[in-house]
Design a protein around this motif. Structure first.
Motif, PDB file in Angstrom:
ATOM      1  N   ALA A 114       0.832  -1.204   0.000  1.00 12.29           N
ATOM      2  CA  ALA A 114       0.000   0.000   0.000  1.00 12.29           C
ATOM      3  C   ALA A 114       0.869   1.257   0.000  1.00 12.29           C
ATOM      4  O   ALA A 114       0.565   2.240  -0.693  1.00 12.29           O
ATOM      5  CB  ALA A 114      -0.941  -0.005   1.202  1.00 12.29           C
ATOM      6  N   ASP A 115       1.953   1.252   0.758  1.00  8.50           N
ATOM      7  CA  ASP A 115       2.864   2.398   0.757  1.00  8.50           C
ATOM      8  C   ASP A 115       3.520   2.577  -0.611  1.00  8.50           C
ATOM      9  O   ASP A 115       3.739   3.705  -1.077  1.00  8.50           O
ATOM     10  CB  ASP A 115       3.922   2.234   1.841  1.00  8.50           C
ATOM     11  CG  ASP A 115       3.391   2.530   3.232  1.00  8.50           C
ATOM     12  OD1 ASP A 115       2.235   3.004   3.344  1.00  8.50           O
ATOM     13  OD2 ASP A 115       4.122   2.290   4.209  1.00  8.50           O
ATOM     14  N   ALA A 116       3.837   1.448  -1.273  1.00  6.71           N
ATOM     15  CA  ALA A 116       4.389   1.532  -2.623  1.00  6.71           C
ATOM     16  C   ALA A 116       3.372   2.133  -3.589  1.00  6.71           C
ATOM     17  O   ALA A 116       3.739   2.874  -4.510  1.00  6.71           O
ATOM     18  CB  ALA A 116       4.823   0.146  -3.100  1.00  6.71           C
ATOM     19  N   MET A 117       2.090   1.833  -3.379  1.00  7.33           N
ATOM     20  CA  MET A 117       1.050   2.430  -4.216  1.00  7.33           C
ATOM     21  C   MET A 117       1.003   3.945  -4.036  1.00  7.33           C
ATOM     22  O   MET A 117       0.854   4.696  -5.011  1.00  7.33           O
ATOM     23  CB  MET A 117      -0.312   1.826  -3.869  1.00  7.33           C
ATOM     24  CG  MET A 117      -0.461   0.366  -4.237  1.00  7.33           C
ATOM     25  SD  MET A 117      -2.009  -0.322  -3.603  1.00  7.33           S
ATOM     26  CE  MET A 117      -3.209   0.522  -4.636  1.00  7.33           C
ATOM     27  N   VAL A 118       1.120   4.400  -2.792  1.00  5.44           N
ATOM     28  CA  VAL A 118       1.114   5.843  -2.532  1.00  5.44           C
ATOM     29  C   VAL A 118       2.277   6.511  -3.249  1.00  5.44           C
ATOM     30  O   VAL A 118       2.106   7.532  -3.936  1.00  5.44           O
ATOM     31  CB  VAL A 118       1.188   6.120  -1.017  1.00  5.44           C
ATOM     32  CG1 VAL A 118       1.384   7.618  -0.755  1.00  5.44           C
ATOM     33  CG2 VAL A 118      -0.078   5.638  -0.324  1.00  5.44           C
ATOM     34  N   ALA A 119       3.473   5.934  -3.112  1.00  5.12           N
ATOM     35  CA  ALA A 119       4.647   6.515  -3.755  1.00  5.12           C
ATOM     36  C   ALA A 119       4.485   6.564  -5.269  1.00  5.12           C
ATOM     37  O   ALA A 119       4.823   7.563  -5.914  1.00  5.12           O
ATOM     38  CB  ALA A 119       5.897   5.714  -3.371  1.00  5.12           C
ATOM     39  N   GLY A 120       3.963   5.496  -5.850  1.00 12.37           N
ATOM     40  CA  GLY A 120       3.776   5.465  -7.297  1.00 12.37           C
ATOM     41  C   GLY A 120       2.755   6.482  -7.775  1.00 12.37           C
ATOM     42  O   GLY A 120       2.945   7.125  -8.818  1.00 12.37           O
ATOM     43  N   ALA A 121       1.658   6.637  -7.026  1.00 12.27           N
ATOM     44  CA  ALA A 121       0.631   7.597  -7.419  1.00 12.27           C
ATOM     45  C   ALA A 121       1.159   9.019  -7.352  1.00 12.27           C
ATOM     46  O   ALA A 121       0.926   9.834  -8.271  1.00 12.27           O
ATOM     47  CB  ALA A 121      -0.593   7.437  -6.526  1.00 12.27           C
ATOM     48  N   LEU A 122       1.877   9.358  -6.287  1.00 17.50           N
ATOM     49  CA  LEU A 122       2.419  10.709  -6.160  1.00 17.50           C
ATOM     50  C   LEU A 122       3.482  10.975  -7.222  1.00 17.50           C
ATOM     51  O   LEU A 122       3.593  12.099  -7.729  1.00 17.50           O
ATOM     52  CB  LEU A 122       2.983  10.913  -4.761  1.00 17.50           C
ATOM     53  CG  LEU A 122       1.943  10.952  -3.634  1.00 17.50           C
ATOM     54  CD1 LEU A 122       2.624  11.076  -2.285  1.00 17.50           C
ATOM     55  CD2 LEU A 122       0.942  12.095  -3.839  1.00 17.50           C
ATOM     56  N   ALA A 123       4.262   9.941  -7.573  1.00 13.19           N
ATOM     57  CA  ALA A 123       5.251  10.106  -8.636  1.00 13.19           C
ATOM     58  C   ALA A 123       4.568  10.352  -9.984  1.00 13.19           C
ATOM     59  O   ALA A 123       5.038  11.153 -10.795  1.00 13.19           O
ATOM     60  CB  ALA A 123       6.158   8.885  -8.704  1.00 13.19           C
ATOM     61  N   ALA A 124       3.448   9.673 -10.227  1.00 10.45           N
ATOM     62  CA  ALA A 124       2.707   9.888 -11.472  1.00 10.45           C
ATOM     63  C   ALA A 124       2.160  11.313 -11.531  1.00 10.45           C
ATOM     64  O   ALA A 124       2.171  11.959 -12.587  1.00 10.45           O
ATOM     65  CB  ALA A 124       1.573   8.879 -11.587  1.00 10.45           C
TER      66      ALA A 124
END
Length: 311
Positions: A164-174
């Motif tokens: 879930a934390d990896a999802m947050v990082a990926g979304a903010l990077a996008a």
């Protein structure tokens, strides 16, 4: 395993394969000193055609494990399934929402890069034994939900919440990289329909309750009027529920708790095995139970279904 009634996972666009080795996503760069606090609309654009799959860095979420089901975009979510030591986990981004949430708690342990100005990350205590949920809240109070849920076997909180934390990082990077995509809807897609326009008019007074007015959902794909709600989505094709004909359309009916729900499907263009779905629900507010609401649900469906575009 989470019940289907609580999590409706849907898909509109053609599923696309994800390959390559998993890597940690690049952290989102910090906002420049003079940047305005980030709002949801500035970050994500128009919610009605937001492609949530463009926010998903699936290789990083999978962490080197297999992808059991590639990402599938919907009107309000993106869903994929990954594996970890043989256990399947559903990975879901979306929808956007606002308002009070009694399950939302502060999450100060997020350590995957600096957050943009005005953005914070929360966690949810909802069904935490099998689900890890993160919420990215923008300065305007609108939040994006990201979750990882056990599908068939129990996993650990560490595994679910790491993803879930990896999802947050990926979304903010996008968002930072301006890679937020848009959905396109075919000519007769339910994605083009304003659901509140279908719940307007005095014909629905009896079913919805006198003096009620349509209230749109944040994404533009759902609407509530009193006791009646209408949700437009894309889902897996299935034959659950009792079949019946309503105003020339094949529909299905089910009851759960205080709700009676009637829905109809039409093909989802470009998404084999998926259907676009219009779902009308009527809730019992007098303690009678959902079955007692099916007469009102049929009445509402008889008004709404003929107004849908023909596939």
């Amino acid at each position: 395993m989470l019940s289907n009634s609580r999590y409706i996972f849907v898909a509109l666009c053609s599923a696309f394969a994800v390959t390559g080795c998993a890597t940690t996503p690049e952290p989102a760069p910090a906002s420049p000193p003079d940047a305005d606090p980030l709002t949801a609309s500035a970050a994500l654009g128009d919610f009605t055609n937001l492609d949530y799959c463009s926010l998903l860095d699936l290789p990083s979420v999978a962490g080197g494990s297999a992808v059991a089901e590639p990402p599938a975009a919907s009107f309000e979510q993106c869903r994929a399934v990954v594996t970890d030591n043989g256990a399947k986990l559903a990975v879901v981004i979306g929808p956007v929402s606002s308002g009070a949430d009694p399950n939302m708690k502060p999450y100060e342990a997020y350590q995957r890069g600096a957050l943009p100005d005005g953005v914070s990350v929360q966690q949810s205590t909802f069904e935490a034994q099998q689900l890890c949920t993160r919420l990215v809240t923008f300065t305007d109070g609108i939040r994006l939900t990201l979750s990882v849920a056990d599908q068939d076997k129990p996993t650990s909180t560490e595994i679910r919440c790491g993803k879930a934390d990896a999802m947050v990082a990926g979304a903010l990077a996008a968002v930072a990289g301006k890679r937020v995509g848009r959905l396109t809807f075919s000519e007769h897609s339910l994605g083009r329909v304003d659901p509140c326009s279908l719940l307007s008019g005095h014909e629905l007074d009896a079913a919805s309750g006198a003096g009620t007015a349509p209230s749109p959902g944040l994404t533009g794909h759902s609407c509530i009027r009193g006791k009646v709600s209408l949700a437009l989505s894309v889902d897996d094709a299935n034959v659950q529920g009792e079949a019946e004909k309503i105003e020339g359309r094949t529909a299905r009916r089910s009851t759960e708790g205080a709700f009676c729900t009637i829905w109809t499907d039409q093909p989802a263009v470009g998404a084999p095995g998926r259907v676009e779905r219009a779902k009308i629900s009527v809730v019992d507010v007098e303690g009678k139970g959902g079955e007692e609401m099916c007469g009102a649900a049929r009445e509402a469906a008889g008004i709404v279904l003929p107004r849908l575009p023909k596939p």
